[in-house]
Design an enzyme around this catalytic site. Structure first.
Site: not given
Ligand code: SF4
Length: 474
Positions: A12, A113
């Site tokens: 991500c 993330n």
């Protein structure tokens, strides 16, 4: 950037901006520049100090947003954003971030993330205490922990939550009054801080700063929590027990070549990996070629160090879908053929060195070697600019089972035979660390090497690991 036929998937990217009247639009551009880190979902949350606005959806940034949707978000002065590749929780709309939690008092949006290794355990405990989860993503656990502890001191609640979660997390969070950026105690994922005029910007990769014209200020430190509000920027730490261990694969493969991670340019690092590989594994050959896109820098380095010319021996067709979101092995193999071609005029009758950044399952390498031979290469020597990947990643990279990692069950010679190469050499772990050039005084030069060594920088919880994986942990 889509990596051709690659078998390792990124996780991500996060973005955050505070103090700019075009915050949401800048978040859109920032996310766009980091699209290579996740293509399955995108979202932006913004605030005008009174309300959190948000929009998210499945697909690429361009699919999810248009002018109208961005105008609806562009009412305030701050925003966070996220692009997603679903390693945890599956690719469903509810898991697309930023996740937004609204209450009568205030709201919290969160973009993450990385991957938590104790999410399962914490989720069970929270559910026992009455929490109800809306998503299957580990990120929601962080919000619940913050909200559960929510007192008048929001920062203390955040710090407390961060001290409980374990694993990899680079976070941006937005309330009506603050932008928060935080990094796990090992700094497993990159997170940088920049400035655009008077506005503060946070992003997973510095390429996002370049696109929006922001200046890099510094990297967020392991264990650090940064709060940005109308008073300015305030740095704090939620733990003193930190040990830098940034993901080596960020340098090797994931990040964009124009990004800098903790002062080291990714393209330069990859070139050095290629140079080191040339030192460790020279070979007589006529041309060097790299698998587009992520291996081109390493191939150039290998060519420079050996004096063998670098050539464009392979090209990719940019206008086909990603191979690696297709689940079956059968489709994956077809996908490689659709995306990549050998250039006959370059490789015919030549001894070719093919540089790649990694071998995961081996399927792609076998296809590429075959493609080069079909195009007339007389010899194909494969050089890999990382050590063999023998262990799964629990920190947000899509190799969480070892059953598909060819190097966990096969010797290098077996792999060479399986992929049909004339020779195969991987870069050594020492060569990897030296070539990237981080601080040798730090343990592993401040890098996570776990997928090459099985030595994980965090505790790995029993329910993070599949039963058959346990023996692989050392
Ligand atoms: S295990 Fe490998 S892929 Fe995962 S964070 Fe560590 S170096 Fe990166």
């Amino acid at each position: 950037m889509h990596y051709v036929g690659k078998e390792l998937n990124e996780e991500c990217a996060v973005f955050g901006i505070w103090g700019h009247e075009k915050a949401a639009k800048l978040a859109y551009y920032g996310l766009h520049s980091m699209q290579h880190r996740g293509q399955e979902g995108a979202g932006i949350a913004s605030t005008d100090g009174k309300v959190i606005y948000d929009h998210k959806g499945l697909g690429l940034v361009n699919d999810v947003f248009d002018n109208e949707k961005l105008d609806a978000l562009d009412k305030g002065f701050a925003a966070i954003g996220h692009v997603r590749y679903s390693t945890q929780g599956g690719n469903i709309y509810a898991n697309v971030q930023p996740l937004v939690f609204r209450s009568q008092k205030d709201s919290l949006s969160i973009a993450h993330n990385g991957n938590l290794v104790n999410a399962h355990k914490l989720k069970g405990e929270l559910e026992e205490r009455g929490s109800i989860f809306q998503t299957t993503s580990d990120t929601e656990v962080i919000a619940h922990l913050i909200k559960r502890d929510y007192s008048d001191n929001f920062l203390e609640s955040v710090k407390h939550a961060l001290s409980i979660i374990k694993g990899a997390y680079a976070l941006t969070m937005l309330t009506e009054h603050q932008l928060i950026a935080a990094l796990d105690p090992n700094g497993l994922r990159p997170l940088s801080l920049g400035k655009l005029g008077n506005a503060w910007v946070v992003a997973s990769e510095t390429c996002a700063f370049d696109l929006i014209g922001a200046k890099y200020v510094r990297d967020v430190k392991p264990g650090e929590v940064i709060v940005i509000d109308n008073e300015g920027l305030h740095s704090d730490f939620f733990t003193t027990r930190t040990e830098p261990a940034i993901c080596s694969m960020e340098y090797i493969y994931f990040s964009r070549p124009d990004s800098n991670i903790q002062g080291i340019n990714v393209h330069a690092a990859r070139k050095n990996l290629g140079r080191m590989l040339a030192q460790e594994a020279p070979i007589e050959a006529d041309v060097v070629t790299g698998v587009p896109d992520s291996s081109i820098s390493a191939a150039i380095g290998y060519a420079e160090a050996t004096g063998i010319p670098y050539e464009l021996g392979m090209i990719k067709n940019r206008y086909v879908g990603r191979t690696f979101i297709q689940p079956s092995q059968e489709l994956r193999e077809q996908g490689v053929k659709m995306k990549l071609s050998a250039v006959r005029a370059i490789v015919e009758g030549k001894r070719v060195v093919m540089v790649d950044d990694s071998i995961v399952r081996g399927t792609t390498s076998r296809r590429i070697v075959g493609m080069l031979r079909d195009a007339g290469a007389t010899e194909v020597h494969v050089r890999i600019s990382s050590p063999p990947i023998t262990h799964p990643c629990f920190y947000g990279i899509d190799t969480s089972t070892s059953s598909e990692l060819i190097a966990s069950t096969h010797s290098v010679e077996d792999i060479r035979e399986l992929i049909g190469a004339d020779s195969l050499v991987y870069l050594s772990p020492e060569g990897l660390k030296k070539a990237i050039g981080r601080d040798p005084a730090m343990k592993n030069c401040g890098q996570c090497m776990a997928c090459f060594t099985g030595k994980y920088p965090t505790e790995i919880y029993p329910d993070t690991v599949l039963p058959h994986e346990k023996e692989l942990l050392v």
